[in-house]
Design a protein around this motif. Structure first.
Motif, PDB file in Angstrom:
ATOM      1  N   VAL A   1      -1.543  -4.587  -2.944  1.00  0.00           N
ATOM      2  CA  VAL A   1      -1.318  -3.369  -2.155  1.00  0.00           C
ATOM      3  C   VAL A   1      -1.737  -3.608  -0.700  1.00  0.00           C
ATOM      4  O   VAL A   1      -2.326  -2.761  -0.051  1.00  0.00           O
ATOM      5  CB  VAL A   1      -2.057  -2.151  -2.751  1.00  0.00           C
ATOM      6  N   GLU A   2      -1.423  -4.780  -0.183  1.00  0.00           N
ATOM      7  CA  GLU A   2      -1.923  -5.144   1.140  1.00  0.00           C
ATOM      8  C   GLU A   2      -1.103  -4.563   2.283  1.00  0.00           C
ATOM      9  O   GLU A   2      -1.591  -4.462   3.413  1.00  0.00           O
ATOM     10  CB  GLU A   2      -1.976  -6.665   1.282  1.00  0.00           C
ATOM     11  N   ASP A   3       0.152  -4.165   2.022  1.00  0.00           N
ATOM     12  CA  ASP A   3       0.986  -3.596   3.075  1.00  0.00           C
ATOM     13  C   ASP A   3       2.065  -2.725   2.425  1.00  0.00           C
ATOM     14  O   ASP A   3       2.090  -2.541   1.203  1.00  0.00           O
ATOM     15  CB  ASP A   3       1.602  -4.693   3.945  1.00  0.00           C
ATOM     16  N   ALA A   4       2.967  -2.203   3.259  1.00  0.00           N
ATOM     17  CA  ALA A   4       3.969  -1.273   2.750  1.00  0.00           C
ATOM     18  C   ALA A   4       4.888  -1.935   1.724  1.00  0.00           C
ATOM     19  O   ALA A   4       5.213  -1.333   0.689  1.00  0.00           O
ATOM     20  CB  ALA A   4       4.783  -0.712   3.915  1.00  0.00           C
ATOM     21  N   ASN A   5       5.312  -3.158   1.985  1.00  0.00           N
ATOM     22  CA  ASN A   5       6.181  -3.841   1.032  1.00  0.00           C
ATOM     23  C   ASN A   5       5.488  -4.053  -0.303  1.00  0.00           C
ATOM     24  O   ASN A   5       6.097  -3.921  -1.371  1.00  0.00           O
ATOM     25  CB  ASN A   5       6.640  -5.189   1.605  1.00  0.00           C
ATOM     26  N   ALA A   6       4.191  -4.381  -0.251  1.00  0.00           N
ATOM     27  CA  ALA A   6       3.432  -4.580  -1.492  1.00  0.00           C
ATOM     28  C   ALA A   6       3.329  -3.273  -2.271  1.00  0.00           C
ATOM     29  O   ALA A   6       3.495  -3.258  -3.502  1.00  0.00           O
ATOM     30  CB  ALA A   6       2.048  -5.131  -1.154  1.00  0.00           C
ATOM     31  N   PHE A   7       3.067  -2.161  -1.575  1.00  0.00           N
ATOM     32  CA  PHE A   7       3.023  -0.858  -2.253  1.00  0.00           C
ATOM     33  C   PHE A   7       4.374  -0.536  -2.894  1.00  0.00           C
ATOM     34  O   PHE A   7       4.425  -0.037  -4.035  1.00  0.00           O
ATOM     35  CB  PHE A   7       2.648   0.245  -1.255  1.00  0.00           C
ATOM     36  N   ARG A   8       5.454  -0.798  -2.165  1.00  0.00           N
ATOM     37  CA  ARG A   8       6.793  -0.558  -2.722  1.00  0.00           C
ATOM     38  C   ARG A   8       7.008  -1.358  -4.008  1.00  0.00           C
ATOM     39  O   ARG A   8       7.546  -0.858  -4.995  1.00  0.00           O
ATOM     40  CB  ARG A   8       7.856  -0.990  -1.695  1.00  0.00           C
ATOM     41  N   ASN A   9       6.579  -2.609  -3.966  1.00  0.00           N
ATOM     42  CA  ASN A   9       6.751  -3.493  -5.119  1.00  0.00           C
ATOM     43  C   ASN A   9       5.962  -2.982  -6.321  1.00  0.00           C
ATOM     44  O   ASN A   9       6.460  -2.972  -7.452  1.00  0.00           O
ATOM     45  CB  ASN A   9       6.301  -4.900  -4.723  1.00  0.00           C
ATOM     46  N   VAL A  10       4.724  -2.560  -6.069  1.00  0.00           N
ATOM     47  CA  VAL A  10       3.886  -2.025  -7.148  1.00  0.00           C
ATOM     48  C   VAL A  10       4.523  -0.771  -7.739  1.00  0.00           C
ATOM     49  O   VAL A  10       4.569  -0.593  -8.970  1.00  0.00           O
ATOM     50  CB  VAL A  10       2.467  -1.740  -6.627  1.00  0.00           C
ATOM     51  N   ALA A  11       5.015   0.103  -6.886  1.00  0.00           N
ATOM     52  CA  ALA A  11       5.661   1.324  -7.387  1.00  0.00           C
ATOM     53  C   ALA A  11       6.856   0.983  -8.267  1.00  0.00           C
ATOM     54  O   ALA A  11       7.079   1.619  -9.317  1.00  0.00           O
ATOM     55  CB  ALA A  11       6.090   2.201  -6.217  1.00  0.00           C
ATOM     56  N   ALA A  12       7.625  -0.037  -7.869  1.00  0.00           N
ATOM     57  CA  ALA A  12       8.777  -0.446  -8.671  1.00  0.00           C
ATOM     58  C   ALA A  12       8.341  -0.997 -10.028  1.00  0.00           C
ATOM     59  O   ALA A  12       8.974  -0.714 -11.061  1.00  0.00           O
ATOM     60  CB  ALA A  12       9.593  -1.493  -7.911  1.00  0.00           C
ATOM     61  N   ILE A  13       7.263  -1.778 -10.044  1.00  0.00           N
ATOM     62  CA  ILE A  13       6.754  -2.327 -11.309  1.00  0.00           C
ATOM     63  C   ILE A  13       6.325  -1.190 -12.233  1.00  0.00           C
ATOM     64  O   ILE A  13       6.639  -1.190 -13.431  1.00  0.00           O
ATOM     65  CB  ILE A  13       5.577  -3.288 -11.036  1.00  0.00           C
ATOM     66  N   ILE A  14       5.613  -0.217 -11.689  1.00  0.00           N
ATOM     67  CA  ILE A  14       5.139   0.903 -12.504  1.00  0.00           C
ATOM     68  C   ILE A  14       6.322   1.711 -13.044  1.00  0.00           C
ATOM     69  O   ILE A  14       6.341   2.095 -14.227  1.00  0.00           O
ATOM     70  CB  ILE A  14       4.188   1.787 -11.692  1.00  0.00           C
ATOM     71  N   ARG A  15       7.326   1.962 -12.195  1.00  0.00           N
ATOM     72  CA  ARG A  15       8.507   2.713 -12.655  1.00  0.00           C
ATOM     73  C   ARG A  15       9.196   2.002 -13.813  1.00  0.00           C
ATOM     74  O   ARG A  15       9.685   2.646 -14.750  1.00  0.00           O
ATOM     75  CB  ARG A  15       9.509   2.896 -11.501  1.00  0.00           C
TER      76      ARG A  15
END
Length: 469
Positions: free
Chosen positions: A15-29
């Motif tokens: 969760v180090e930057d916006a792209n990382a947050f986006r990626n995490v959200a996609a994994i959770i979805r």
């Protein structure tokens, strides 16, 4: 039948930057059907910055301490501006401003009363996980996921050992009471890792890297289906990739192997993570948030011994060794008890212990208390201290029962001076000490022979492993 959750813990680099947050959200979805409970660390580097700010406040510079956090707080705002709608962004900006005000007040108190800093430090450090978990919850909700922010301090109850608190039995009931109704309703709880509270409500932390531990504690309380540790590497590797560029992912480890690797330096797991999983026999999976399709490493109760025996090589640097020599040890009883009581009184953790008839050698990961410890040790015998040492640990099921394995290990690094050999106390671990300046050389040579050599001997030590659990 109760619904089994999947614990998904995401580390700071995930969760180090916006792209990382986006990626995490996609994994959770993509894992909604697995009933996830999400545990998230502070954004990369923020906990270190918070800790440094506390030290600055202890030294009397409260204003500078708060100012030092501006770049990291602004990172949160930058991520929010890129990811969130206007309404959500405004709400999060107010949360950041509120955190800044609270931290500023705590810095002022610490500067005026430095001796009060341990509980206040935990209050400040908690800000990292509180902000990241709020941000991730908001992002998930805007992505159409039924996420619900949950304060970890209402779940994990600990003693008041600020900075490295231990969970209490009340944790299980509190966690189940809070989270089970949400999971059964189809909601996804999002929890900040690392933070907890005493029974009286004071904020505590579980020690550095404690978000893994949070995930394991919550997983055990919920009898989770699986505990997933999402990091920036694909599973547990055969060696530190900063030393061995072509280190490989280990497909399967036993709990015991993973615990030894975590304790002796493998960075992808907190050393305390495995114990709650062992107690409830919950599989732990180490995954790469940057390559979610890759399998990573599965950690289970048992795994087959690899034909090459060695599965991984871990190491820890910055080690100090202490040797106490006394003729009083010879044929006496009570000497070791007196020795260890010295370290116990000063709350100093010991890594490795080796003994002879008249001496005891111990290794310390943290030698900060040695100036107070040494005078008491000198009452027991002559004391010698060596700094800048490194522990190397060769790990694999069946090491203790494999003829010739020690000879192969030490002949490979025959030009490196070895001390404090510990072999046999664990069936999966051969541990020894080297000079810190030689650790890279030793690990590179061992990895080449164990995992990279194509000759007959190398192949004998390098075959794939299989699951038996």
């Amino acid at each position: 039948m109760p619904v089994q959750a999947t614990i998904m813990k995401f580390g700071g680099t995930s969760v180090e930057d916006a792209n990382a947050f986006r990626n995490v959200a996609a994994i959770i979805r993509s894992e909604v059907a697995a009933r996830p409970v999400v545990v998230v660390s502070a954004i990369a580097g923020f906990t270190n910055a918070l800790l440094a700010s506390v030290q600055q406040a202890i030294e009397g510079d409260s204003r500078g301490a708060t100012r030092s956090l501006i770049p990291d707080l602004d990172r949160h705002l930058t991520i929010a501006r890129e990811l969130l709608s206007l309404e959500s962004r405004v709400a999060f900006e107010e949360a950041v401003a509120s955190a800044r005000r609270e931290i500023r007040q705590l810095h002022k108190i610490i500067a005026a009363h430095p001796m009060t800093h341990p509980p206040l430090q935990d209050e400040i450090l908690a800000g990292g996980e509180l902000l990241s978990s709020h941000l991730l919850t908001t992002l998930l909700r805007e992505s159409g996921v039924a996420a619900r922010w949950v304060d970890a301090r209402g779940l994990i109850k600990t003693d008041d050992n600020y900075g490295c608190a231990a969970p209490l039995p009340e944790t299980s009931t509190a966690t189940r009471t809070e989270l089970t109704p949400l999971i059964e309703a189809g909601e996804i709880p999002v929890v900040g890792g690392f933070i907890a509270s005493t029974l009286k409500g004071a904020t505590t932390t579980l020690g550095r890297g404690g978000s893994d531990y949070s995930a394991a504690i919550i997983g055990a309380a919920l009898d989770a289906r699986e505990i997933q540790i999402w990091t920036d590497v694909t599973g547990v590797l055969t060696a530190d990739p900063r030393i061995v560029a072509n280190a490989r992912t280990i497909p399967v480890l036993s709990y015991q192997e993973a615990a030894e690797l975590a304790y002796f330096g493998a960075k992808v797991l907190h050393p305390k993570t495995i114990q709650p999983a062992i107690e409830k026999n919950i599989p732990v999976r180490v995954c790469n948030s940057r390559a979610p399709a890759e399998a990573g490493t599965l950690i289970v109760s048992e795994s087959a011994a690899a034909p090459q025996t060695v599965k991984a090589i871990a190491h820890k640097t910055g080690i100090t060794t202490v040797q106490v020599t006394s003729a009083r040890m010879l044929g006496a009883y009570g000497f070791l008890r007196a020795l260890f009581e010295v370290f116990d009184r000063h709350r100093v953790a010991i890594d490795v212990v080796t003994t002879s008839e008249v001496s005891v050698s111990l290794s310390l990961d943290n030698a900060a208390a040695l100036p107070e410890v040494i005078p008491e040790l000198q009452e027991l015998g002559a004391v010698e201290i060596e700094e800048n040492r490194a522990i190397i640990s060769v790990v694999g099921e069946g090491l203790r029962h494999t003829p010739g394995i020690a000879a192969r290990v030490f002949s490979t690094i025959s030009t490196v001076n070895v001390a404090m050999i510990s072999f046999g106390s664990s069936s999966v671990n051969l541990t020894f000490m080297v000079d810190e300046a030689r650790v890279r050389e030793a690990i590179t040579d061992l990895h080449r022979v164990c995992f990279e050599t194509d000759n007959e001997q190398g192949l004998a030590m390098n075959q794939p492993t299989e699951v038996t659990a």
